[in-house]
Scaffold this active site. Structure first.
Site, short mmCIF file in Angstrom:
data_model
loop_
_atom_site.label_atom_id
_atom_site.label_comp_id
_atom_site.label_asym_id
_atom_site.label_seq_id
_atom_site.Cartn_x
_atom_site.Cartn_y
_atom_site.Cartn_z
N SER A 319 0.82 -1.09 -0.11
CA SER A 319 -0.22 0.15 -0.12
C SER A 319 1.07 1.27 -0.06
CB SER A 319 -1.00 -0.14 1.34
OG SER A 319 0.08 0.49 2.18
N ASP A 320 1.97 1.29 0.54
CA ASP A 320 2.16 2.20 0.95
C ASP A 320 2.06 3.38 1.07
OD1 ASP A 320 5.15 3.54 1.17
OD2 ASP A 320 4.98 4.44 -0.82
N HIS A 321 1.11 2.26 2.76
CA HIS A 321 0.90 3.91 3.16
C HIS A 321 1.09 4.77 4.57
CE1 HIS A 321 -2.73 4.33 6.25
NE2 HIS A 321 -2.38 4.84 6.74
#
Length: 439
Positions: A319-321
């Site tokens: 997600s690379d949140h």
């Protein structure tokens, strides 16, 4: 099926029936169900139907929805400690549960960074007390994330860290990184590195090219990623350490990864859901919610990433949140912080690729479940008897519009603001317990 015949609330079996089973290995849409007991998968397949279950079993009719392993996200910033104004473990795991993510590998670039065993212990205790899904700490490669002095990888591993990274920082000193890899190899530790030559990326704020020139913004060349990644792979060949490229975004990087895998090196890589589904043109009129690191690339690069994912060259989707508050995003594009939230929309965004015919549903799910589980050495991420009952139920065709106000993250900087999506998660189970259920 061997089910305790004596009804017991503590040991009540739970059955998900009338679903379509998908995972990254065995199931690609077979009709059936999953039987859960004591937090694990007891049985699964077409025979899991109401007529075959004991009267005291709890039954959930999935109505033809997909039943899949819970997603495993290997790159997410969870805020604690030190950035609770951006996110907390409670809000991050609530967002994860709503998006079907049952395991998060938390980034170590907090304040203080996760470079001491006490911080690892703090995260594990906070996750136990406030988290809705599993949270696994990753620890720093170097003290203070400064790229100078190697962190105590052995002690951090004993404390519970499952992987090692400097988060969004790159270790520029090749001698230090060689020592990091050698040290990590002795503990069979996984090194996750964000590859970017900071001198080359300099003051760039988006992908270098014609579009950046038209917007009057300084660019970051593809080579900034590729040069650092190529150096890393050469040092992996020298040391034999397990290496995972945190994010790859260009065809130059794909060529390097392909060579490394062909040579038999212990190398894996990830791509963010943003780089798979968006390109630099989506920035449009300086949309800061799409200012990311690495930057969104040209459409040709995006398509190459999707093909590499479909072929298995790219191992996993993350997600690379990275939540950012309003004060750091409502700024001129060049001054805004990098990052976007993604835990809650990762699956739906990925289904865009499936609906467009660019990726199979089984491959999408495998890249978010089985493959990250294999890389991290986790028992989750698969539909298999005895595996933890971390499961999701979702309708891949149910439409909805992304409303930031309804998202569970503390910050609302989604790149999919007001986007039309398909794929609503209806149920998320962690060890057989409900972490999220749609109303």
């Amino acid at each position: 099926m061997r089910i305790p015949s004596t009804p017991s609330i503590a040991h009540q079996p739970l059955a998900l029936v009338n679903g379509r089973l998908f995972d990254g290995e065995t199931f690609s849409g077979a009709h059936g169900g999953v039987l859960i007991l004591d937090g694990a998968i007891l049985d699964l397949g077409p025979e899991i139907a109401p007529k075959n279950l004991p009267s005291h079993a709890r039954v959930i009719d999935c109505g033809g929805d997909v039943i899949a392993p819970g997603l495993i996200d290997m790159r997410a910033f969870v805020g604690e400690p030190g950035a609770e104004h951006r996110e907390t473990i409670a809000t991050a795991t609530a967002a994860a549960a709503a998006g079907g993510v049952t395991t998060i590998l938390a980034r170590p670039d907090t304040n203080p960074p996760v470079d001491e065993p006490a911080v690892v212990d703090f995260l594990l205790r906070r996750a136990r007390d406030t988290g809705r899904v599993r949270l696994i700490p990753s620890a720093a490669l170097t003290h203070g994330l400064r790229g100078e002095e190697i962190a105590e990888i052995g002690l951090l591993q004993q404390a519970g860290a499952l992987a090692f990274s400097d988060g969004a920082e790159s270790i520029s000193n090749a001698r230090v990184f060689r020592r990091v890899l050698s040290y990590a190899r002795d503990f069979d530790a996984l090194v996750i590195h964000y590859a970017e030559d900071r001198d080359l990326s300099a003051e760039g704020v988006m992908n270098e090219g014609e579009f950046a020139s038209r917007l009057g913004l300084s660019g970051i060349p593809r080579e900034a990623e590729a040069i650092m990644l190529d150096r890393d792979i050469r040092l992996v060949a020298l040391t034999g350490a397990r290496y995972h490229a945190a994010l790859v975004t260009t065809t130059l990087s794909l060529e390097i990864i392909a060579r490394a895998k062909a040579a038999g090196l212990p190398v894996t890589c990830a791509v963010s859901i943003n780089h798979l589904t968006l390109n630099e043109s989506d920035i449009g009129d300086y949309r800061t919610f799409l200012k990311l690191a690495p930057p969104l690339r040209h459409e040709d690069e995006r398509r190459a990433l999707v093909k590499a994912l479909a072929s298995g060259l790219i191992d996993i989707i993350v997600s690379d949140h990275n939540p950012q508050d309003v004060e750091t995003k409502r700024l001129p594009f060049a001054e805004a912080e990098n990052g976007a939230i993604g835990l809650e929309t990762m699956l739906s965004a990925g289904l865009r690729l499936v609906n467009a015919g660019e990726l199979s549903l089984q491959r999408l799910i495998g890249a978010m479940t089985l493959r990250p589980a294999e890389i991290l050495g986790l028992p989750q991420g698969r539909l298999k008897i005895g595996a933890p009952a971390d499961l999701i139920r979702f309708d891949p065709e149910e439409p909805y519009v992304v409303d930031p106000a309804n998202l569970h993250s503390r910050c609302k900087n989604t790149p999919f603001d007001e986007a039309r999506m398909e794929g609503r998660v209806k149920l998320t189970l962690v060890a057989g317990e409900t972490a999220f259920e749609a109303e």
